[in-house]
Design a protein around this motif. Sequence first.
Motif, mmCIF file in Angstrom:
data_model
loop_
_atom_site.group_PDB
_atom_site.id
_atom_site.type_symbol
_atom_site.label_atom_id
_atom_site.label_comp_id
_atom_site.label_asym_id
_atom_site.label_seq_id
_atom_site.Cartn_x
_atom_site.Cartn_y
_atom_site.Cartn_z
ATOM 1 N N ALA A 1 7.569 -4.682 -8.615
ATOM 2 C CA ALA A 1 7.203 -3.288 -8.343
ATOM 3 C C ALA A 1 8.007 -2.397 -9.276
ATOM 4 O O ALA A 1 9.221 -2.538 -9.383
ATOM 5 C CB ALA A 1 7.509 -2.928 -6.891
ATOM 6 N N GLU B 1 3.844 0.824 -9.337
ATOM 7 C CA GLU B 1 2.866 -0.174 -9.790
ATOM 8 C C GLU B 1 3.334 -1.500 -9.268
ATOM 9 O O GLU B 1 4.478 -1.902 -9.505
ATOM 10 C CB GLU B 1 2.836 -0.214 -11.309
ATOM 11 C CG GLU B 1 1.947 0.863 -11.858
ATOM 12 C CD GLU B 1 1.724 0.712 -13.343
ATOM 13 O OE1 GLU B 1 1.813 -0.420 -13.852
ATOM 14 O OE2 GLU B 1 1.498 1.754 -13.969
ATOM 15 N N TYR C 1 0.846 -1.209 0.000
ATOM 16 C CA TYR C 1 0.000 0.000 0.000
ATOM 17 C C TYR C 1 0.879 1.256 0.000
ATOM 18 O O TYR C 1 0.648 2.206 -0.764
ATOM 19 C CB TYR C 1 -0.938 -0.034 1.218
ATOM 20 C CG TYR C 1 -1.363 1.328 1.716
ATOM 21 C CD1 TYR C 1 -2.250 2.107 0.980
ATOM 22 C CD2 TYR C 1 -0.863 1.852 2.911
ATOM 23 C CE1 TYR C 1 -2.616 3.381 1.421
ATOM 24 C CE2 TYR C 1 -1.216 3.110 3.355
ATOM 25 C CZ TYR C 1 -2.090 3.874 2.606
ATOM 26 O OH TYR C 1 -2.445 5.123 3.033
ATOM 27 N N ARG D 1 2.606 1.719 -3.369
ATOM 28 C CA ARG D 1 1.627 2.161 -4.392
ATOM 29 C C ARG D 1 1.290 3.634 -4.198
ATOM 30 O O ARG D 1 1.134 4.382 -5.166
ATOM 31 C CB ARG D 1 0.350 1.313 -4.302
ATOM 32 C CG ARG D 1 0.539 -0.073 -4.900
ATOM 33 C CD ARG D 1 -0.775 -0.857 -4.885
ATOM 34 N NE ARG D 1 -0.629 -2.109 -5.608
ATOM 35 C CZ ARG D 1 -0.861 -3.324 -5.088
ATOM 36 N NH1 ARG D 1 -1.248 -3.440 -3.818
ATOM 37 N NH2 ARG D 1 -0.702 -4.396 -5.813
#
Length: 416
Positions: A146, A136, A128, A131
Amino acid sequence: MSIIQVHGLQPLKGEVGIQGSKNAVLPMMAASILHRGTVVLTHVPRIQDVYCMKGILEYMGCECTLEGDRLTIHTDALTDIHIPEKYLKAMRSSIMMLGGLLGRCKEAVTCYPGGCSIGERPIDLHLYALRTLGAEVEERDGVIRATAGRLQGGEIDFSFPSVGATENALLAAVLAEGITVIRGAAREPEIMELCTMLNSMGAKVTGGGSEVIRVEGVKGLHDTVFEVPGDRIAAGTYLSCIMASQGEAVLTGVCPRQMTAVLCAVKDMGAEIKEYDKEIAIAMKGRPKAVNLKTEPYPGFPTDLQSPMLSLLAIGEGTGSIRETIFEGRFATAYELRKMGANIRVEEEKALAAGTYPLTGCPVEASDLRGGAALVVAGLAAEGDTIIRNCGHILRGYEDICRDLQKLGADIRRIL
Ligand code: UD1
């Protein structure tokens, strides 16, 4: 398999120095890759988890040298963005490389860590945070990829103050563009130390150690030399050992101000404590008094000392209890303590212990790092020999528990 033998019922006496903190040094090692240059850490504990993190950094192309307690990391040549599965299995905290890799390379690939012996350890809060800063994150067949064209500062609001997720958020935010505010951050001393270390490299972080951390992104960092603080969990473990043996000793190189909840608990159990700047003197006469404890995020009582405390309650006067609110599966040691004659009942997230003294030495099995150390505590209050198998777990976090306790006069040795 490594085995430790403890012959109990001898009061510990003397002075022992506390190793550098495991939970502080690991994120600092991960933080080193944010910089293209040299990071030197001193007072580094020579423990398995440090060797594992060093292995990850070397796998990625960094050059690491550990001489005595001084670790030099040259990060210029970092090329690989994969965190291999074998390291994640050996040490779950390697997940904190995600934030550092994203910050440095804008890309990181790793596998999904499964459950472990102290309970489920999800990473939703880590993902979380990443992001929120513009990464992404793709999760497919247990592989996490990621990527971020660019990381952009943002508002992270944690629903639970996860230590690892706060560290990952910090690492990703240091080189991100603009301001990041982390609310609901973990307040553990290791977070504050990480912020201080990052600032010593030129980062702009304020609020470390409080619930709200503010990071102003910078373009680059510089070399640093940073001293790892003393390990408050190792210190708490040794306090438990001294109490179990009804001894009297001084621990040096640890900050009592970072151990308020622990020192309150041991005082309630009957220990006499004297606090100095970086020393704790303890004297314990008689068996521990029963208390009721609950583990909580810092500044509450740390889950990492729940098992050693359970050993003390197992030999205490009266019936005490511990409620574990952080890791649901952390009572495996209770079953080993029962083999030694302890009267412990586990009811969901609570363990109740009606004290018995002394315990009886017998073969037992370490199921996790702190649980293994708790068996050493119990062995010091047991008649005869306690043989602790599977001690590899203990070596992950304690530099040399036998050496340290021998220094205090304990009859303890590694027999394999
Ligand atoms: C760190 C410490 C560990 C200590 C723990 C709690 C290191 C290397 N390890 O572990 O010794 O026991 O803090 O003080 O510093 N959680 C989620 N989602 C997430 C992350 C965590 O639900 O994304 C939950 C966990 O399941 C657990 C709780 O949060 O119930 C605490 O975990 P966290 O604070 O993240 O611990 P770690 O950083 O893994």
